[in-house]
Design a protein around this motif. Structure first.
Motif, PDB file in Angstrom:
ATOM      1  N   MET A   1       0.836  -1.200   0.000  1.00 11.90           N
ATOM      2  CA  MET A   1       0.000   0.000   0.000  1.00 11.90           C
ATOM      3  C   MET A   1       0.875   1.255   0.000  1.00 11.90           C
ATOM      4  O   MET A   1       0.620   2.217  -0.726  1.00 11.90           O
ATOM      5  CB  MET A   1      -0.894  -0.016   1.240  1.00 11.90           C
ATOM      6  N   SER A   2       1.931   1.212   0.812  1.00  9.77           N
ATOM      7  CA  SER A   2       2.805   2.386   0.860  1.00  9.77           C
ATOM      8  C   SER A   2       3.494   2.555  -0.491  1.00  9.77           C
ATOM      9  O   SER A   2       3.765   3.672  -0.934  1.00  9.77           O
ATOM     10  CB  SER A   2       3.845   2.208   1.949  1.00  9.77           C
ATOM     11  N   TYR A   3       3.716   1.434  -1.162  1.00  4.86           N
ATOM     12  CA  TYR A   3       4.324   1.487  -2.487  1.00  4.86           C
ATOM     13  C   TYR A   3       3.411   2.244  -3.439  1.00  4.86           C
ATOM     14  O   TYR A   3       3.839   3.130  -4.190  1.00  4.86           O
ATOM     15  CB  TYR A   3       4.539   0.053  -2.984  1.00  4.86           C
ATOM     16  N   LEU A   4       2.117   1.923  -3.347  1.00  2.75           N
ATOM     17  CA  LEU A   4       1.128   2.570  -4.199  1.00  2.75           C
ATOM     18  C   LEU A   4       1.105   4.066  -3.944  1.00  2.75           C
ATOM     19  O   LEU A   4       1.076   4.888  -4.871  1.00  2.75           O
ATOM     20  CB  LEU A   4      -0.237   1.944  -3.908  1.00  2.75           C
ATOM     21  N   LEU A   5       1.145   4.429  -2.655  1.00  5.98           N
ATOM     22  CA  LEU A   5       1.123   5.853  -2.296  1.00  5.98           C
ATOM     23  C   LEU A   5       2.352   6.559  -2.850  1.00  5.98           C
ATOM     24  O   LEU A   5       2.274   7.666  -3.375  1.00  5.98           O
ATOM     25  CB  LEU A   5       1.067   6.005  -0.778  1.00  5.98           C
ATOM     26  N   ARG A   6       3.497   5.885  -2.722  1.00  8.91           N
ATOM     27  CA  ARG A   6       4.727   6.484  -3.239  1.00  8.91           C
ATOM     28  C   ARG A   6       4.640   6.714  -4.739  1.00  8.91           C
ATOM     29  O   ARG A   6       5.037   7.755  -5.242  1.00  8.91           O
ATOM     30  CB  ARG A   6       5.913   5.561  -2.922  1.00  8.91           C
ATOM     31  N   ARG A   7       4.100   5.703  -5.444  1.00  2.33           N
ATOM     32  CA  ARG A   7       3.982   5.845  -6.890  1.00  2.33           C
ATOM     33  C   ARG A   7       3.042   7.004  -7.230  1.00  2.33           C
ATOM     34  O   ARG A   7       3.318   7.815  -8.100  1.00  2.33           O
ATOM     35  CB  ARG A   7       3.437   4.563  -7.540  1.00  2.33           C
ATOM     36  N   THR A   8       1.914   7.059  -6.528  1.00  2.00           N
ATOM     37  CA  THR A   8       0.955   8.127  -6.776  1.00  2.00           C
ATOM     38  C   THR A   8       1.624   9.482  -6.561  1.00  2.00           C
ATOM     39  O   THR A   8       1.497  10.399  -7.378  1.00  2.00           O
ATOM     40  CB  THR A   8      -0.260   7.986  -5.833  1.00  2.00           C
ATOM     41  N   GLY A   9       2.361   9.592  -5.461  1.00  2.84           N
ATOM     42  CA  GLY A   9       3.075  10.827  -5.181  1.00  2.84           C
ATOM     43  C   GLY A   9       4.035  11.183  -6.298  1.00  2.84           C
ATOM     44  O   GLY A   9       4.093  12.329  -6.758  1.00  2.84           O
ATOM     45  N   PHE A  10       4.748  10.176  -6.774  1.00  3.15           N
ATOM     46  CA  PHE A  10       5.710  10.390  -7.839  1.00  3.15           C
ATOM     47  C   PHE A  10       5.025  10.929  -9.092  1.00  3.15           C
ATOM     48  O   PHE A  10       5.488  11.898  -9.710  1.00  3.15           O
ATOM     49  CB  PHE A  10       6.429   9.075  -8.158  1.00  3.15           C
ATOM     50  N   TYR A  11       3.882  10.334  -9.427  1.00  4.19           N
ATOM     51  CA  TYR A  11       3.199  10.774 -10.643  1.00  4.19           C
ATOM     52  C   TYR A  11       2.604  12.167 -10.478  1.00  4.19           C
ATOM     53  O   TYR A  11       2.597  12.956 -11.418  1.00  4.19           O
ATOM     54  CB  TYR A  11       2.127   9.760 -11.057  1.00  4.19           C
ATOM     55  N   LEU A  12       2.101  12.473  -9.284  1.00  4.67           N
ATOM     56  CA  LEU A  12       1.570  13.817  -9.049  1.00  4.67           C
ATOM     57  C   LEU A  12       2.688  14.842  -9.219  1.00  4.67           C
ATOM     58  O   LEU A  12       2.503  15.889  -9.848  1.00  4.67           O
ATOM     59  CB  LEU A  12       0.947  13.906  -7.659  1.00  4.67           C
ATOM     60  N   LEU A  13       3.850  14.532  -8.674  1.00  2.00           N
ATOM     61  CA  LEU A  13       4.988  15.446  -8.781  1.00  2.00           C
ATOM     62  C   LEU A  13       5.374  15.642 -10.254  1.00  2.00           C
ATOM     63  O   LEU A  13       5.575  16.768 -10.723  1.00  2.00           O
ATOM     64  CB  LEU A  13       6.176  14.862  -7.996  1.00  2.00           C
ATOM     65  N   THR A  14       5.435  14.534 -10.979  1.00  4.92           N
ATOM     66  CA  THR A  14       5.797  14.619 -12.397  1.00  4.92           C
ATOM     67  C   THR A  14       4.767  15.449 -13.154  1.00  4.92           C
ATOM     68  O   THR A  14       5.122  16.264 -14.014  1.00  4.92           O
ATOM     69  CB  THR A  14       5.879  13.212 -13.018  1.00  4.92           C
ATOM     70  N   ALA A  15       3.495  15.229 -12.829  1.00  7.04           N
ATOM     71  CA  ALA A  15       2.441  15.980 -13.506  1.00  7.04           C
ATOM     72  C   ALA A  15       2.608  17.467 -13.225  1.00  7.04           C
ATOM     73  O   ALA A  15       2.489  18.307 -14.130  1.00  7.04           O
ATOM     74  CB  ALA A  15       1.073  15.496 -13.043  1.00  7.04           C
ATOM     75  N   TRP A  16       2.915  17.788 -11.970  1.00 10.96           N
ATOM     76  CA  TRP A  16       3.084  19.199 -11.608  1.00 10.96           C
ATOM     77  C   TRP A  16       4.246  19.809 -12.399  1.00 10.96           C
ATOM     78  O   TRP A  16       4.144  20.903 -12.946  1.00 10.96           O
ATOM     79  CB  TRP A  16       3.332  19.316 -10.093  1.00 10.96           C
ATOM     80  N   ILE A  17       5.351  19.079 -12.502  1.00  5.52           N
ATOM     81  CA  ILE A  17       6.493  19.591 -13.252  1.00  5.52           C
ATOM     82  C   ILE A  17       6.121  19.784 -14.720  1.00  5.52           C
ATOM     83  O   ILE A  17       6.437  20.811 -15.333  1.00  5.52           O
ATOM     84  CB  ILE A  17       7.687  18.615 -13.126  1.00  5.52           C
ATOM     85  N   ALA A  18       5.397  18.818 -15.265  1.00  6.74           N
ATOM     86  CA  ALA A  18       5.016  18.920 -16.675  1.00  6.74           C
ATOM     87  C   ALA A  18       4.144  20.140 -16.918  1.00  6.74           C
ATOM     88  O   ALA A  18       4.324  20.891 -17.882  1.00  6.74           O
ATOM     89  CB  ALA A  18       4.277  17.652 -17.096  1.00  6.74           C
ATOM     90  N   ILE A  19       3.188  20.355 -15.997  1.00  9.34           N
ATOM     91  CA  ILE A  19       2.281  21.495 -16.156  1.00  9.34           C
ATOM     92  C   ILE A  19       3.055  22.809 -16.038  1.00  9.34           C
ATOM     93  O   ILE A  19       2.821  23.773 -16.784  1.00  9.34           O
ATOM     94  CB  ILE A  19       1.147  21.408 -15.108  1.00  9.34           C
ATOM     95  N   THR A  20       4.004  22.831 -15.111  1.00 11.64           N
ATOM     96  CA  THR A  20       4.792  24.047 -14.916  1.00 11.64           C
ATOM     97  C   THR A  20       5.657  24.357 -16.139  1.00 11.64           C
ATOM     98  O   THR A  20       5.760  25.494 -16.586  1.00 11.64           O
ATOM     99  CB  THR A  20       5.667  23.897 -13.662  1.00 11.64           C
ATOM    100  N   ILE A  21       6.264  23.288 -16.687  1.00 14.24           N
ATOM    101  CA  ILE A  21       7.069  23.500 -17.896  1.00 14.24           C
ATOM    102  C   ILE A  21       6.186  24.014 -19.019  1.00 14.24           C
ATOM    103  O   ILE A  21       6.565  24.911 -19.774  1.00 14.24           O
ATOM    104  CB  ILE A  21       7.760  22.173 -18.309  1.00 14.24           C
ATOM    105  N   ASN A  22       4.995  23.459 -19.074  1.00 17.73           N
ATOM    106  CA  ASN A  22       4.044  23.893 -20.085  1.00 17.73           C
ATOM    107  C   ASN A  22       3.709  25.381 -19.924  1.00 17.73           C
ATOM    108  O   ASN A  22       3.471  26.096 -20.894  1.00 17.73           O
ATOM    109  CB  ASN A  22       2.776  23.045 -19.958  1.00 17.73           C
ATOM    110  N   PHE A  23       3.722  25.838 -18.696  1.00 17.94           N
ATOM    111  CA  PHE A  23       3.482  27.261 -18.414  1.00 17.94           C
ATOM    112  C   PHE A  23       4.693  28.098 -18.825  1.00 17.94           C
ATOM    113  O   PHE A  23       4.563  29.175 -19.413  1.00 17.94           O
ATOM    114  CB  PHE A  23       3.182  27.420 -16.918  1.00 17.94           C
ATOM    115  N   LEU A  24       5.887  27.591 -18.530  1.00 16.40           N
ATOM    116  CA  LEU A  24       7.099  28.369 -18.774  1.00 16.40           C
ATOM    117  C   LEU A  24       7.472  28.431 -20.253  1.00 16.40           C
ATOM    118  O   LEU A  24       7.997  29.426 -20.729  1.00 16.40           O
ATOM    119  CB  LEU A  24       8.268  27.770 -17.985  1.00 16.40           C
ATOM    120  N   LEU A  25       7.191  27.354 -20.963  1.00 18.18           N
ATOM    121  CA  LEU A  25       7.676  27.213 -22.326  1.00 18.18           C
ATOM    122  C   LEU A  25       7.384  28.427 -23.224  1.00 18.18           C
ATOM    123  O   LEU A  25       8.314  29.024 -23.771  1.00 18.18           O
ATOM    124  CB  LEU A  25       7.113  25.931 -22.947  1.00 18.18           C
ATOM    125  N   PRO A  26       6.111  28.828 -23.340  1.00 14.51           N
ATOM    126  CA  PRO A  26       5.845  29.973 -24.227  1.00 14.51           C
ATOM    127  C   PRO A  26       6.479  31.262 -23.727  1.00 14.51           C
ATOM    128  O   PRO A  26       6.681  32.191 -24.499  1.00 14.51           O
ATOM    129  CB  PRO A  26       4.320  30.060 -24.242  1.00 14.51           C
TER     130      PRO A  26
END
Lengths: 326, 331
Positions: A1-26
């Motif tokens: 279960m903790s593994y699942l939480l860690r993975r979820t956290g990892f993907y949320l972080l990646t999503a946040w970075i992707a969205i931020t880059i998407n903001f910065l790019l233009p």
């Protein structure tokens, strides 16, 4: 279960970075979107109009980048991706909403079909090594090594055109109103058949090959011999002992290809002028439509992430060794 | 005790076909009696595992059975040749009459299925009428038989130790109460302490359940202790067959002698370990005559020219002993 939480956290972080880059790019590329719009208007815009365009695109120079970032998030959470240049003043969200279903239906279904069909053929080819099924492999490999647009063009030349059975472009008969009525659905299926078959032909060999090779490897494992020695039926040994284990590497490959579904197969949609997201992206690039490109990139990134997450979950279910205890 | 369970007659197994084929098992005659432990020993490449795979028809390609018979004598009914069974008959025969515990304790269990699944699917295949609950109960019984707590049913193989996994395999081998259990180096991958435990357990189980065992190993010292009779293989042939005690006391074939003296005895006076000089023969280019003669300290004239027949040695009144060596020509 903790593994699942860690993975979820990892993907949320990646999503946040992707969205931020998407903001910065233009904001990082020289010549912001508004400049290109001004150029298009050929100097017929007043200063106030230019300023309001900047505000409209969230590039207000009077606001700090952090305030802009805040606005960006607020808009995003409302599903507002800005306005498209090319289809001004249609919102990007609705442009994407119009083209996404086409891509999902065409590429999604064919990706799934290609995976299922290719894997099934690979299982049999690997299990009955040296049978006629092995002859299928060079053929499919040949088809997949043909550049895609060439395959598409040949398909159009052979089956579409004036005397062809299939239409050569578009997603449905012009003049029909999209909806859930039989006329439209029939037309949509007819239009998607040719691109679907070409995608299938060019992508299937990968699945066949990887599955066949894994089957050959797994069939030599001790537990498969044990399964034979136990007197289990041939089918049970093949499915539950050999294929079940050989499938694991293909699953992650499949999840990755699911992530790419949303991006569409750019070439397919261009060759067949299919009204999907890939074709839209192509048009957006041609028209320097920054907000639309941004929106499409965002959707693609998020769907690749989502697909990866699904792959992780699938692996967790399929391979008990990846489940960590305690 | 002397009733015949399984008879191997003139079994020949090749790898590959035609000119390039390798004869891994040559003209092997071997008899397994009801309830006994028959040890089969030899170096790597002597053909002992191939023999086991051949008689259960599990040979991986390119293995081919080139000739011979494997006659199984059921408790009731007519004896039949295993090599002549149809696929369907063979599937019914496998595991129900002869089960196998394989070499690789680590890889014999499928890593993605629970222990319970792997124990019950064999029951389901052979007893299609049984209920799920009955199969699970039987699986629990089997685990108890080999001393593993029942809650391990829900474990996956990677959650068990090597010794536990091999015990699960032994339990699985007994699932259908087979008459013959073939053990192909079942304890090779385990450490000596666990080896002893498992073998001790096996001997106990055999006394309770009364199956016969064909025990294959390169560790002759284990066989001397645990088996009733021992057959020694070299270069695809059986070179000596005797009771365990008889072989231990007085081995006739120089190869058996060499094997016996390559292990230190735990008890008794200190002895020099001799071992066997040279290396096992290349199956593709076997020496003429007796395959062992290039390594044999006693080789003499006929050894190079003619293959010795396996037979009861002259001048030895004790029964149940045969050897293939020109030093002890058959009577």
């Amino acid at each position: 279960m903790s593994y699942l939480l860690r993975r979820t956290g990892f993907y949320l972080l990646t999503a946040w970075i992707a969205i931020t880059i998407n903001f910065l790019l233009p904001r990082l590329i020289p010549g912001d979107p508004v400049m290109s719009l001004i150029n298009r208007a050929q100097g017929q815009l007043s200063t106030q109009a230019i300023q309001s365009l900047y505000v409209l695109f969230g590039l207000n120079k009077d606001e700090s980048i952090f305030v802009q970032y805040g606005h960006y998030w607020a808009q995003l959470l409302h599903g507002d991706l800005g306005l498209s240049f090319a289809f001004f003043p249609t919102p990007v969200a609705s442009v994407i909403a119009d083209s996404l279903p086409w891509t999902l239906a065409l590429v999604g279904i064919t990706t799934l079909a290609s995976f299922l069909l290719g894997t099934a053929l690979g299982v049999y080819a690997g299990w009955r090594r040296g049978s006629w099924l092995d002859l299928v492999i060079p053929v499919t490999t040949f088809l997949s090594s043909v550049p895609y647009f060439w395959l598409g063009l040949i398909a159009i030349a052979l089956f579409a055109g004036v005397n062809g059975i299939f239409p050569s472009s578009g997603g449905y008969e012009p003049g029909l109103v999209p909806g859930w009525d039989p006329d439209f659905l029939l037309s949509a299926v007819q239009h998607s058949l040719l691109p679907a078959v070409t995608i299938l032909l060019s992508s299937m060999s990968g699945w066949i090959l990887s599955m066949r090779n894994m089957m050959v490897t797994v069939a030599a494992e001790d537990y498969v011999t044990v399964a034979h020695a136990k007197g289990l039926s041939e089918r049970r040994v093949m499915v539950s002992y050999a294929a079940r284990n050989a499938l694991l590497p293909s699953v992650s490959g499949f999840a990755l290809s699911l992530g790419l579904v949303v991006g569409g197969t750019l070439l397919v949609e261009i060759v067949f002028s299919y009204p999907g997201l890939g074709f839209e992206l192509f048009q957006a690039v041609g028209a320097k439509d920054y907000p639309l490109m941004q929106g499409i990139f965002l959707i693609i990134t998020l769907s690749v992430l989502a697909a990866n997450f699904v792959a992780d979950l699938a692996y967790l279910v399929l391979d008990p060794r990846t489940r960590r205890e305690g | 005790m002397s009733e015949i369970e399984l008879e191997i007659k003139g079994l020949n197994v090749d790898y590959g076909l035609g000119e390039q084929s390798v004869h891994a098992v040559r003209d092997v005659d071997l008899t397994l009696r009801r309830g006994e432990v028959l040890g089969l020993a030899g170096e790597s490449g002597s053909g002992k595992s191939t023999l086991a795979y051949g008689l259960t028809r599990l040979l991986p390609p390119p293995g081919v059975i080139r000739g011979g018979q494997v006659i199984y004598h059921p408790e009731q009914g007519e004896p039949f040749d295993v090599l002549g069974l149809s696929d369907r008959q063979l599937r019914a025969f496998r595991w129900a009459q002869t089960s196998i515990v394989f070499q690789g304790a680590m890889n014999s269990l499928n890593p993605v299925h629970k222990i319970s699944t792997q124990l019950t699917d064999v029951l389901r295949a052979h007893e299609p009428g049984s209920t799920r609950a009955a199969r699970l109960a039987r699986a629990r019984e089997l685990l108890a038989l080999v001393g593993i707590p029942a809650d391990r049913l829900d474990s996956y193989p990677h959650q068990l130790s090597g010794g536990m996994r091999q015990r699960v395999m032994i339990g699985m081998a007994l699932a259908l109460r087979p008459k013959i259990v073939i053990m192909d180096e079942p304890t090779t991958a385990l450490d000596v302490v666990v080896q002893r435990q498992i073998l001790g357990q096996l001997v106990g189980l055999r006394e309770r359940l009364g199956f016969s065992v064909l025990f294959i190993t390169h560790d002759l010292s284990l066989l001397v202790e645990f088996s009733d009779r021992i057959a020694i293989m070299y270069g695809g042939r059986i070179v000596e067959q005797a009771s365990a005690a008889g072989l231990h006391k007085d081995s006739l074939h120089p190869y058996s002698h060499g094997l016996l003296h390559s292990f230190p005895a735990l008890r008794g006076p200190r002895e020099e370990l001799s071992g066997i000089p040279g290396s096992p023969p290349d199956l593709r280019s076997m020496p003429t005559g007796c395959a062992f003669h290039p390594r044999c300290p006693h080789s003499f004239d006929p050894c190079v020219r003619r293959v010795p027949e396996l037979g009861a040695p002259q001048g030895r009144p004790e029964q149940d002993r045969s050897v293939a060596c020109w030093l002890h020509p058959a009577s």
